[in-house]
Write a protein that holds these residues in place. Structure first.
Motif, PDB file in Angstrom:
ATOM      1  N   ILE A 177       0.496  -0.812   0.204  1.00 19.56           N
ATOM      2  CA  ILE A 177       0.007   0.200   0.152  1.00 19.56           C
ATOM      3  C   ILE A 177       0.857   1.377  -0.400  1.00 19.56           C
ATOM      4  O   ILE A 177       0.549   1.810  -1.106  1.00 19.56           O
ATOM      5  N   LEU A 178       1.786   0.983   1.027  1.00 17.40           N
ATOM      6  CA  LEU A 178       2.361   2.422   1.239  1.00 17.40           C
ATOM      7  C   LEU A 178       3.935   2.420   0.300  1.00 17.40           C
ATOM      8  O   LEU A 178       4.205   3.841  -0.104  1.00 17.40           O
ATOM      9  N   CYS A 179       4.201   1.912  -0.412  1.00 20.27           N
ATOM     10  CA  CYS A 179       5.606   1.594  -1.144  1.00 20.27           C
ATOM     11  C   CYS A 179       5.671   0.274  -1.781  1.00 20.27           C
ATOM     12  O   CYS A 179       6.326  -0.976  -1.876  1.00 20.27           O
ATOM     13  N   PRO A 180       4.377   0.529  -2.830  1.00 21.33           N
ATOM     14  CA  PRO A 180       4.135  -0.881  -3.897  1.00 21.33           C
ATOM     15  C   PRO A 180       5.653  -1.172  -4.247  1.00 21.33           C
ATOM     16  O   PRO A 180       5.208  -2.535  -4.858  1.00 21.33           O
ATOM     17  N   SER A 181       6.057  -0.384  -4.788  1.00 23.44           N
ATOM     18  CA  SER A 181       8.069  -0.561  -6.007  1.00 23.44           C
ATOM     19  C   SER A 181       8.552  -1.567  -5.393  1.00 23.44           C
ATOM     20  O   SER A 181       9.267  -2.344  -5.778  1.00 23.44           O
ATOM     21  N   LEU A 182       8.324  -1.777  -3.854  1.00 28.51           N
ATOM     22  CA  LEU A 182       9.612  -2.485  -3.448  1.00 28.51           C
ATOM     23  C   LEU A 182       9.228  -4.006  -3.013  1.00 28.51           C
ATOM     24  O   LEU A 182       9.629  -4.829  -2.656  1.00 28.51           O
ATOM     25  N   LYS A 183       7.639  -4.336  -3.700  1.00 31.19           N
ATOM     26  CA  LYS A 183       7.595  -5.860  -3.897  1.00 31.19           C
ATOM     27  C   LYS A 183       7.851  -5.991  -5.731  1.00 31.19           C
ATOM     28  O   LYS A 183       7.701  -7.422  -6.122  1.00 31.19           O
ATOM     29  N   GLU A 184       8.137  -4.767  -6.629  1.00 37.22           N
ATOM     30  CA  GLU A 184       8.848  -5.527  -7.729  1.00 37.22           C
ATOM     31  C   GLU A 184      10.175  -5.817  -8.507  1.00 37.22           C
ATOM     32  O   GLU A 184      10.205  -6.517  -9.357  1.00 37.22           O
ATOM     33  N   TYR A 185      10.885  -6.488  -7.064  1.00 35.94           N
ATOM     34  CA  TYR A 185      11.779  -6.970  -7.492  1.00 35.94           C
ATOM     35  C   TYR A 185      12.086  -8.494  -7.390  1.00 35.94           C
ATOM     36  O   TYR A 185      12.078  -9.242  -6.675  1.00 35.94           O
TER      37      TYR A 185
END
Length: 226
Positions: free
Chosen positions: A96-104
């Motif tokens: 929710i707060l930092c969706p880019s973190l899950k794209e690794y």
């Protein structure tokens, strides 16, 4: 009702109450939360959990017989449930707060590989040991209890613990959960660091010099635990 169960219920109410607020003020929309990335991560996680626990129970029944197996063979404790709920809470907060973190994806795929490897190591340990493998530490010697030193046991003394450690940490790397990855590694390692000396005390009582010689030649399988 126990304190652990109350904590779990309070946590569930907290997630339900604050989820919509976090979505409203966070950087991700509902479409991003339930994107391909999230669906893939969560589906892999749920499959890993279901397969791990159901296969543990099935193997226990197959090896020891239904009458000798209880639901504790599923290895689902209150503390374990609390840890998993916290890991899912971290996942939702971060997506929710930092969706880019899950794209690794390379990180997630590394975690998935660890889950598979950990699962294989643990199941090989169970199958190789057969009736000698139990979910509870044996404190009394039985006739069928033999010292197993072949197969995966020729590489590490406690492959079941090694496999679970790799599996547990791998689930959190698979979800790209940085805080839960560290927490799971520390908690699971600490659990085995205390359990292994206690278990090996009885193994030395059962097998004497034979186990001493084996322990001197083969590592425990858990880092920094002799």
């Amino acid at each position: 009702m126990s304190i652990s169960m109350l904590c779990i219920k309070d946590l569930q109410r907290f997630v339900h109450k604050n989820f919509c607020v976090l979505v409203l003020y966070g950087s991700a929309s509902f479409s991003e939360i339930f994107s391909y990335t999230a669906c893939r991560h969560l589906s892999q996680m749920m499959f890993a959990i279901i397969f791990f626990h159901s296969s543990e129970y099935i193997l226990a029944v197959g090896i020891h017989g239904r009458s000798n197996v209880t639901l504790t063979s599923l290895l689902i404790s209150k503390n374990y449930l609390l840890a998993m709920i916290l890991s899912f809470l971290e996942y939702f907060l971060e997506i929710i707060l930092c969706p880019s973190l899950k794209e690794y994806w390379w990180v997630s795929q590394t975690g998935l590989a660890m889950v598979v490897v950990g699962e294989i190591i643990r199941k090989l340990a169970i199958i190789t040991a057969g009736r000698c493998f139990t979910h509870r530490i044996k404190i009394y010697h039985e006739d069928h209890h033999k010292l197993v030193t072949h197969g995966v046991y020729s590489f590490v003394r406690h492959p079941g613990y090694s496999g679970f450690l790799v599996w547990a940490v791998g689930t959190q790397i698979m979800l790209c959960n940085p805080f839960s990855t560290i927490a799971f590694a520390v908690v699971v390692w600490h659990f085995f660091a205390e359990r292994i000396p206690y278990e090996e005390y009885f193994l030395r009582q059962f097998f004497g010099h034979e186990y001493e010689e084996y322990a001197n030649q083969v590592p425990s399988g858990v880092p920094f635990v002799k």
